[in-house]
Design an enzyme around this catalytic site. Sequence first.
Site, PDB file in Angstrom:
ATOM      1  N   GLU A  54     -77.485 -21.256  23.928  1.00 38.05           N
ATOM      2  CA  GLU A  54     -78.165 -21.539  23.641  1.00 38.05           C
ATOM      3  C   GLU A  54     -78.491 -23.291  23.659  1.00 38.05           C
ATOM      4  OE1 GLU A  54     -80.215 -22.135  18.451  1.00 38.05           O
ATOM      5  OE2 GLU A  54     -78.151 -22.401  19.149  1.00 38.05           O
ATOM      6  N   LYS A 127     -86.128 -16.616  17.164  1.00 35.40           N
ATOM      7  CA  LYS A 127     -84.850 -16.958  16.300  1.00 35.40           C
ATOM      8  C   LYS A 127     -85.804 -16.760  15.011  1.00 35.40           C
ATOM      9  CE  LYS A 127     -81.410 -19.902  15.153  1.00 35.40           C
ATOM     10  NZ  LYS A 127     -80.448 -21.072  15.569  1.00 35.40           N
ATOM     11  N   CYS A 164     -77.726 -17.769  17.550  1.00 35.27           N
ATOM     12  CA  CYS A 164     -77.183 -18.671  17.094  1.00 35.27           C
ATOM     13  C   CYS A 164     -77.079 -18.238  15.542  1.00 35.27           C
ATOM     14  CB  CYS A 164     -77.027 -19.962  16.967  1.00 35.27           C
ATOM     15  SG  CYS A 164     -76.122 -21.340  16.486  1.00 35.27           S
TER      16      CYS A 164
END
Length: 307
Positions: A54, A127, A164
């Site tokens: 990331e 995300k 993540c």
Amino acid sequence: MSQQPEHFRQAPRPITLGAIQMSCGWDAAANIAKAEQLVREAASRGAQLILLPELFETPYFCIEQDARHLKLARTVEESPAVKHFSTVARELGVVLPISFFERAGPAYFNSIAILDADGSRLGIYRKSHIPNGPGYQEKSYFTPGDTGFKVWRTRYARIGVGICWDQWFPEAARAMALAGAEVLLYPTAIGTEPPPALPVNSRDHWQRTQQGHAAANLMPLAAANRYGLERSLQDPEGLYIRFYGSSFITDAMGAKVAQAPEKGDAVLTASFDLEQTAAMRDNWFVFRDRRPDLYGSLTSLDGIVRS
């Protein structure tokens, strides 16, 4: 000996996954160059689908709140990493999900551009789950993603990608599996909790959570992390995170088949037969026996089912 029916005979669909672990400094061009070197090493080992960590172009700037870091954001068309690795993907014939800090009008996203093996951009995932805590101040930078969980049909496999904090939510993995994913990918930046919190090393919990996603959905999974000590620019003596590497790849039963150490650049590879893992999913019946009519509480924030 009787001949097997045609529909019993399935040709193997081999795939080799790669996961890259690296440290990241403030020289973005150097980070991109190192990432390319590691991608090339993975490709030389036969990897066809290669995952980078990331936000690998810079240190994890979300360690602190500083609006000046917003200047790092680029549109997907402008992103140096996306442009650079589009060429690399085409040259090597590999699929590359590329993490970047996206600017879209007045909004900012933590995004992944999916580059197919011909270098074309298949789309973007933004995300969905945005953390906010000591050292992980992402709500200062990122708007919660508006793409939903997506699956892309690449040259080698149908892939689902979370970023993540997304990796802690089983609903995200299941949503991608239901949309047809054959492989789950999680680029990440995670380490020990920073001061003033008590020292906590979440490495094992982090791995086990994702191993559970692989096992519950019966598909291989790769997680790529950074490593190294990174300090706040505002408070370099007080605020830091020690990113613990430990990138890994699991098989469809959730067992780790490759793992990097806590420190050091690393290239992981592992090979699977996607036809075999599809047969495993068919034989475990975890999708056949789902009861979505009983899962209404998952669609509310407070767990209350409302008619």
